[in-house]
Design an enzyme around this catalytic site. Structure first.
Site, PDB file in Angstrom:
ATOM      1  N   PHE B 113       0.966  -1.243   0.090  1.00  0.00           N
ATOM      2  CA  PHE B 113       0.013   0.057  -0.217  1.00  0.00           C
ATOM      3  C   PHE B 113       1.153   1.176  -0.006  1.00  0.00           C
ATOM      4  CE2 PHE B 113      -4.475   0.766   0.643  1.00  0.00           C
ATOM      5  CZ  PHE B 113      -5.011  -0.215   0.253  1.00  0.00           C
ATOM      6  N   GLN B 226      -7.766  14.720   2.907  1.00  0.00           N
ATOM      7  CA  GLN B 226      -6.857  13.704   2.080  1.00  0.00           C
ATOM      8  C   GLN B 226      -7.810  13.486   0.623  1.00  0.00           C
ATOM      9  OE1 GLN B 226      -6.136   9.230   2.584  1.00  0.00           O
ATOM     10  NE2 GLN B 226      -4.347  10.276   2.611  1.00  0.00           N
ATOM     11  N   HIS B 228      -7.851  11.285  -2.819  1.00  0.00           N
ATOM     12  CA  HIS B 228      -7.355   9.985  -3.108  1.00  0.00           C
ATOM     13  C   HIS B 228      -7.059  10.228  -4.742  1.00  0.00           C
ATOM     14  CE1 HIS B 228      -6.827   5.836  -3.970  1.00  0.00           C
ATOM     15  NE2 HIS B 228      -7.209   5.571  -2.760  1.00  0.00           N
ATOM     16  N   LEU B 238     -14.281   5.093  -5.926  1.00  0.00           N
ATOM     17  CA  LEU B 238     -13.046   4.977  -5.512  1.00  0.00           C
ATOM     18  C   LEU B 238     -12.448   3.529  -6.407  1.00  0.00           C
ATOM     19  CD1 LEU B 238     -10.352   5.571  -3.671  1.00  0.00           C
ATOM     20  CD2 LEU B 238     -11.225   3.828  -2.482  1.00  0.00           C
ATOM     21  N   GLU B 241      -6.326   1.936  -3.896  1.00  0.00           N
ATOM     22  CA  GLU B 241      -4.778   2.138  -3.991  1.00  0.00           C
ATOM     23  C   GLU B 241      -4.199   0.621  -4.267  1.00  0.00           C
ATOM     24  OE1 GLU B 241      -2.906   5.026  -1.411  1.00  0.00           O
ATOM     25  OE2 GLU B 241      -2.107   3.446  -0.516  1.00  0.00           O
ATOM     26  N   ARG B 272      -0.373   9.093  -0.951  1.00  0.00           N
ATOM     27  CA  ARG B 272      -1.638   9.932  -1.730  1.00  0.00           C
ATOM     28  C   ARG B 272      -1.420  11.361  -2.067  1.00  0.00           C
ATOM     29  NH1 ARG B 272      -6.240   6.631   1.427  1.00  0.00           N
ATOM     30  NH2 ARG B 272      -6.022   4.446   0.452  1.00  0.00           N
ATOM     31  N   HIS B 337     -11.361  12.113  -0.057  1.00  0.00           N
ATOM     32  CA  HIS B 337     -11.529  10.681   0.020  1.00  0.00           C
ATOM     33  C   HIS B 337     -11.678  10.602   1.808  1.00  0.00           C
ATOM     34  CE1 HIS B 337     -10.903   6.595  -0.044  1.00  0.00           C
ATOM     35  NE2 HIS B 337      -9.805   6.817   0.636  1.00  0.00           N
ATOM     36  N   ARG B 372      -2.819  10.556   6.020  1.00  0.00           N
ATOM     37  CA  ARG B 372      -2.969   9.147   6.320  1.00  0.00           C
ATOM     38  C   ARG B 372      -2.504   8.081   5.136  1.00  0.00           C
ATOM     39  NH1 ARG B 372      -7.371   5.199   5.394  1.00  0.00           N
ATOM     40  NH2 ARG B 372      -8.211   6.225   3.749  1.00  0.00           N
TER      41      ARG B 372
HETATM   42  C1  LIG Z   1     -14.533   4.222  -0.836  1.00  0.00           C
HETATM   43  C2  LIG Z   1     -13.312   4.190   0.285  1.00  0.00           C
HETATM   44  C3  LIG Z   1     -12.681   3.196   0.401  1.00  0.00           C
HETATM   45  C4  LIG Z   1     -11.589   3.199   1.783  1.00  0.00           C
HETATM   46  N1  LIG Z   1     -10.826   2.012   1.625  1.00  0.00           N
HETATM   47  C5  LIG Z   1     -10.075   2.048   2.878  1.00  0.00           C
HETATM   48  C6  LIG Z   1      -9.113   1.107   2.851  1.00  0.00           C
HETATM   49  O1  LIG Z   1      -8.991   0.090   2.185  1.00  0.00           O
HETATM   50  N2  LIG Z   1      -8.452   0.638   4.079  1.00  0.00           N
HETATM   51  C7  LIG Z   1      -8.664   1.724   5.168  1.00  0.00           C
HETATM   52  O2  LIG Z   1      -7.931   1.493   6.244  1.00  0.00           O
HETATM   53  N3  LIG Z   1      -9.571   2.772   4.964  1.00  0.00           N
HETATM   54  C8  LIG Z   1     -10.267   2.777   3.928  1.00  0.00           C
HETATM   55  N4  LIG Z   1     -10.999   3.982   3.942  1.00  0.00           N
HETATM   56  C9  LIG Z   1     -11.444   4.733   4.994  1.00  0.00           C
HETATM   57  C10 LIG Z   1     -12.336   4.064   5.801  1.00  0.00           C
HETATM   58  O3  LIG Z   1     -12.945   2.999   5.319  1.00  0.00           O
HETATM   59  C11 LIG Z   1     -13.090   5.058   6.766  1.00  0.00           C
HETATM   60  O4  LIG Z   1     -12.412   5.859   7.337  1.00  0.00           O
HETATM   61  C12 LIG Z   1     -13.775   4.163   7.987  1.00  0.00           C
HETATM   62  O5  LIG Z   1     -14.335   3.278   7.715  1.00  0.00           O
HETATM   63  C13 LIG Z   1     -14.589   5.156   8.641  1.00  0.00           C
HETATM   64  O6  LIG Z   1     -15.322   4.319   9.664  1.00  0.00           O
HETATM   65  P1  LIG Z   1     -16.219   5.060  11.028  1.00  0.00           P
HETATM   66  O7  LIG Z   1     -16.808   3.894  11.892  1.00  0.00           O
HETATM   67  O8  LIG Z   1     -15.571   6.166  11.288  1.00  0.00           O
HETATM   68  O9  LIG Z   1     -17.517   5.675  10.101  1.00  0.00           O
HETATM   69  P2  LIG Z   1     -18.550   4.932   9.109  1.00  0.00           P
HETATM   70  O10 LIG Z   1     -18.375   3.696   8.723  1.00  0.00           O
HETATM   71  O11 LIG Z   1     -18.852   5.950   8.055  1.00  0.00           O
HETATM   72  O12 LIG Z   1     -19.758   5.021  10.062  1.00  0.00           O
HETATM   73  C14 LIG Z   1     -20.492   6.320  10.391  1.00  0.00           C
HETATM   74  C15 LIG Z   1     -21.869   5.919  11.375  1.00  0.00           C
HETATM   75  O13 LIG Z   1     -22.169   6.945  11.924  1.00  0.00           O
HETATM   76  C16 LIG Z   1     -23.753   6.978  11.811  1.00  0.00           C
HETATM   77  N5  LIG Z   1     -24.058   8.576  11.610  1.00  0.00           N
HETATM   78  C17 LIG Z   1     -23.466   9.540  11.078  1.00  0.00           C
HETATM   79  N6  LIG Z   1     -23.981  10.676  11.300  1.00  0.00           N
HETATM   80  C18 LIG Z   1     -24.938  10.516  12.300  1.00  0.00           C
HETATM   81  C19 LIG Z   1     -26.145  11.119  13.154  1.00  0.00           C
HETATM   82  N7  LIG Z   1     -26.164  12.245  13.027  1.00  0.00           N
HETATM   83  N8  LIG Z   1     -26.888  10.421  13.817  1.00  0.00           N
HETATM   84  C20 LIG Z   1     -26.670   9.087  13.965  1.00  0.00           C
HETATM   85  N9  LIG Z   1     -25.759   8.374  13.497  1.00  0.00           N
HETATM   86  C21 LIG Z   1     -24.991   8.872  12.476  1.00  0.00           C
HETATM   87  C22 LIG Z   1     -23.771   6.437  10.519  1.00  0.00           C
HETATM   88  O14 LIG Z   1     -25.134   5.894  10.414  1.00  0.00           O
HETATM   89  C23 LIG Z   1     -22.875   5.348  10.279  1.00  0.00           C
HETATM   90  O15 LIG Z   1     -23.128   4.354  11.089  1.00  0.00           O
HETATM   91  C24 LIG Z   1     -12.024   3.805   2.578  1.00  0.00           C
HETATM   92  C25 LIG Z   1     -12.881   4.981   2.434  1.00  0.00           C
HETATM   93  C26 LIG Z   1     -13.670   5.224   1.354  1.00  0.00           C
HETATM   94  C27 LIG Z   1     -14.612   6.008   1.350  1.00  0.00           C
END
Ligand SMILES: Cc1cc2nc3c(=O)[nH]c(=O)nc-3n(C[C@H](O)[C@H](O)[C@H](O)COP(=O)(O)OP(=O)(O)OC[C@H]3O[C@@H](n4cnc5c(N)ncnc54)[C@H](O)[C@@H]3O)c2cc1C
Ligand code: FES
Lengths: 244, 557
Positions: B113, B226, B228, B238, B241, B272, B337, B372
């Site tokens: 990566f 960030q 991407h 996306l 990577e 990135r 991203h 990141r």
């Molecule tokens: C396309 C893509 C690919 C990626 N690939 C990778 C990878 O390969 N490796 C890596 O390490 N990272 C990767 N990332 C980054 C990583 O996926 C995210 O940073 C991470 O999953 C975020 O997780 P989280 O639990 O913080 O939020 P999320 O999984 O986004 O969850 C947010 C939660 O908050 C809730 N929520 C939001 N607002 C409210 C509200 N007002 N009231 C109640 N609930 C709310 C939503 O319902 C949801 O359940 C990627 C990101 C993207 C966009």
């Protein structure tokens, strides 16, 4: 492309006595998906239109709906392809109570999922300090990996004729989930799942119409997975008979 | 409805569910989420999760790559802690059932990566987020974790300087509910929707981060957004990577492998920030393709590898671009991203507001600093989600049972009544579109003081307009128009924080590249910017970077 019509099922239980269809006109850009069209409609023409969406890339399973009568993900359907004769008809998924417009209540779906104990039930031996080794022939790993691709969109339930007739049937997604664990060499939970699976409303309700397989946007062969479960259970019945 | 739990977690993504499982070991916990858990964006993560589990790799190397990747702005003790925890995290997920891809020997497979000296991203094809998330979701079903789904959290209830719970809008009924709690964990993910070009979902509006900010919690590192390098032209979904990790390369309009010029050693798997700027430079200097993009070539990998290890990418290319990536070039361009900044926390997830904890993309421990590394975010969610959950449960055990401040509910009731009553005014959708345009045009990969100042002025005007926008739908059931209006308020507040910090930081570091200050300036700027909410706009403070054993030096790849 010329203007086309979106014919959308509308129903708000707090305001409407009955459902109706509303027509919208849009001028699609090339590459426009049904979901993007809906988002534009909501932002520009009618803010009261209700549908679910999040990832817009066929991964979160939010936006399953009937598009011209077939259960599909709006984000993975091109307007140009769906428009055919110039009209795209959008309706909520069949077989689920409608909350509003294209939004359905999926509670029943989640309850069925839990009934198959959709989690890894390891055997009695303690887990190693590091990972468990897993050496599956490529094809078997592939099948397992495919079965784990489910995004819970419920397209398969909307298309399954058995679901339509037998509300208690566990249904394709829950059974695919069960198969995903039953086929995992790390799992030893067959006995715990058997009650739900080996039941008239479990695997035996499936009559192999393959509509689930056709409907799956992740190309999971759900009907095949259910067949595998039936085989395993049938083999067990034969063994038990033989022993008796 | 009024409910009470000892700990309430906001968000059911990877960070939120992990926090809930941990807190549930010692406290009565519930999750509130605006999406059904499996719709959370964590399921979209593709490429992998980093952990030094190979004998030839080391925790130190993982930490060093992360810190170097952060352009030395990460807090080094937090990075070391995360890298040390990484193997435990990955093995735990494997034991719970995650279906990682495997080596021929049956071990967890790893791939290269960006910005890493060792192939240490453990992966499940190109659906690593889904594989990890499903496992956590399954565990949460098994543990019977209570989830209030499709409840949109609107505000935190604060009394006597401490958090007492929250107020949420039930999408299904339009009712307001209160959840009283001794501790709250915010885990609401990213904020990418403030940009026109983003890989983020519609739901990524930074709600929890904005809510915590308005309630008085400090934000940190907000200038670091960030971009991407490889989002698919058109929808900007996306292209992981991992596609380059497997051997894909970037080509400009002349067919040159331009990354050789920008990062002679790591080339297409440089970090990135570097690749995104390289692509923009190629485009700006006339070597891009018409419409502003370059090509990603994964043809040499062959159909078999593409269909197995990059199956989602294969599908995306066919569905959204109508191309077969085993035979054709993929058109790609940078897009927003990930958000490095967020609610400032310590290593246990505690924020500056007593009783409030935070984890995941919406939080900022600062393990990513100014940039990141790929595959470190899933790790951060699982590592710090767990710690925040544990700390919240411990806090709840010490805290007493306090009354829920009625004023918190009243305030939200009035706010909703006011917007529902407003009959005239422009629709908020117009303001959202302009916000996304401003952020993409003026607060992107390359920045200048002039652009940022213009963006700040524009945002102030948009805030003004936001105060008098109207809804199209005033109904109760599933009012997505109302939800989008509320989300826009969050995006606007956070956009102002991003721009204020970006304007303040007069240097270039990681993802923050100022054309008017092209050098990194450790003398003046080796520090975090903190951001506090005030009615007059963001108030900035500074905090030192914690350095353990990696001395800042020039970053070359
Ligand atoms: C396309 C893509 C690919 C990626 N690939 C990778 C990878 O390969 N490796 C890596 O390490 N990272 C990767 N990332 C980054 C990583 O996926 C995210 O940073 C991470 O999953 C975020 O997780 P989280 O639990 O913080 O939020 P999320 O999984 O986004 O969850 C947010 C939660 O908050 C809730 N929520 C939001 N607002 C409210 C509200 N007002 N009231 C109640 N609930 C709310 C939503 O319902 C949801 O359940 C990627 C990101 C993207 C966009
Ligand atoms: S919006 Fe996520 S699957 Fe369509």
């Amino acid at each position: 492309m010329d203007e086309i019509s979106f014919r959308i099922f509308r129903f708000d239980p707090s305001r409407d006595a009955e459902a109706r269809y509303q027509l919208y006109r849009i001028r699609p850009e090339p590459g426009l998906t049904v979901l993007s069209a809906l988002v534009n409609l909501r932002e520009e023409q009618d803010g009261s239109l209700a549908f679910r969406a999040s990832c817009r890339s066929g991964i979160c399973g939010s936006d399953a709906m009937l598009i011209n009568g077939r259960a599909r993900l709006a984000c993975k359907t091109q307007v140009a392809e769906a428009a055919g004769d110039g009209t795209v008809t959008l309706e909520p998924l069949r077989g689920f109570p409608v909350l509003k417009d294209l939004v359905v209540d999926q509670s029943d779906f989640w309850e069925k999922l839990v009934r198959v104990k959709p989690w890894l039930i390891p055997g009695p031996e303690p887990a190693p300090e590091r990972e468990r080794l897993m050496r599956l022939p490529a094809q078997q790993f592939d099948e397992l990996s495919r079965a784990s691709d489910c995004i819970f969109c419920a397209c398969c339930y909307a298309e399954c004729p058995m679901e339509g007739r037998h509300r208690a049937y566990l249904g394709p997604a829950a059974l695919v989930k069960a198969y995903r664990f039953e086929a995992d060499p790390r799992d030893a939970g067959s006995a715990e799942r058997r009650g739900a699976l080996d039941h008239p409303d479990g695997v035996w309700r499936c009559h192999h119409v393959f509509r689930c397989t056709e409907a799956c946007p992740k190309e999971i062969d759900a009907a095949w997975a259910i067949q595998q479960l039936q085989r395993r259970l049938a083999a067990r019945h034969l063994r038990l008979k033989g022993d008796a | 409805m009024e409910v009470r739990h000892q700990v309430v977690v906001v968000g059911a993504g990877l960070a939120g569910l992990r926090a809930a499982l941990a807190a549930g070991q010692a406290a009565d916990v519930a999750v509130v989420s605006k999406l059904y858990p499996v719709r959370s964006h964590s399921v979209a993560a593709q490429g992998g999760i980093n952990a030094a589990i190979d004998e030839r790799d080391s925790l130190e190397s993982h930490a060093y790559d992360t810190i170097k990747g952060s352009d030395y702005l990460a807090d080094q003790d937090a990075v070391e802690l995360m890298c040390e925890d990484a193997p435990r995290v990955v093995y735990e997920m494997e034991h719970w059932g995650t279906l990682f891809s495997r080596t021929p020997e049956g071990r967890i497979a790893q791939r290269s990566f960006g910005g890493q000296e060792f192939p240490r991203a453990c992966y499940a094809a190109d659906k690593t987020g889904r594989a990890l998330f499903q496992t956590l979701f399954e565990r949460s079903l098994k543990a019977g974790v209570r989830v209030y789904d499709e409840w949109v959290v609107l505000s935190l209830a604060v009394a006597d300087g401490a958090v007492r719970g929250l107020v949420a809008l039930d999408l299904k009924t339009g009712e307001l509910h209160t959840v009283a709690a001794r501790a709250v964990v915010m885990a609401t993910g990213g904020l990418g929707l403030m940009y026109q070009r983003t890989t983020n979902p519609y739901s990524a509006t930074g709600d929890g981060t904005a809510i915590a900010y308005r309630a008085g919690a400090r934000l940190k590192d907000m200038e670091f957004v960030q971009f991407h390098p490889t989002s698919l032209v058109g929808t900007n979904v996306l292209i992981t990577e991992g596609a380059r990790g497997e051997g894909g390369i970037l080509l400009n309009a002349r067919g040159e492998r331009f990354m050789e010029r920008y990062a002679p050693r790591l080339k297409d798997v440089a970090p990135r920030d570097i690749i995104s700027r390289a692509i923009e430079t190629e485009i700006n200097e006339g070597r891009g393709l018409p419409g502003g993009y370059v090509h990603l070539d994964i043809r040499p990998l062959g159909l078999d590898l593409i269909r197995h290890r990059l199956s989602e990418i294969y599908d995306f290319c066919r569905t959204f671009a109508g191309i077969d990536p085993s035979r054709e070039l993929i058109p790609v361009q940078p897009a927003q991203h990930y958000m490095m900044g967020g609610i400032s926390t310590d290593n246990e997830g505690a924020t500056s507001l007593p009783g409030l904890f935070a984890a995941g993309e919406g939080a900022c421990v600062s393990v990513h600093g100014s940039n990141r590394l790929g595959a470190n975010s899933l790790l951060e969610c699982l590592c710090f989600g767990r710690r925040a959950g544990q700390a919240a449960a411990a806090f709840a055990a010490r805290a007493g049972e306090e009354a829920f401040p009625a004023a918190a509910l009243e305030e939200q009731r009035e706010r909703l009544a006011a917007i529902r009553k407003r009959r005239q005014g422009e629709h908020h959708g117009v303001v959202r579109r302009e916000l996304r345009g401003v952020m993409t045009d003026k607060v992107g990969t390359f920045r200048t003081g002039e652009d940022l100042a213009a963006a700040a002025a524009e945002l102030a005007r948009l805030q003004e307009r936001y105060r008098s926008v109207a809804l199209m739908d005033t109904g109760a059931v599933f009012n997505a128009d109302l939800a989008a209006y509320l989300e826009l308020g969050n995006s606007l507040d956070l956009a102002q924080a991003v721009v204020a910090c970006a304007l303040e930081r007069q240097e270039s570091r990681g993802a923050h590249a100022r054309r008017d200050f092209p050098q990194r300036d450790d003398q003046r700027w080796l520090k975090h910017l903190l951001c506090r909410y005030s009615l007059r706009g963001p108030v900035l403070e500074e905090a030192p970077v914690r350095i353990t054993r990696f001395t800042p030096k020039e970053r070359t790849y």
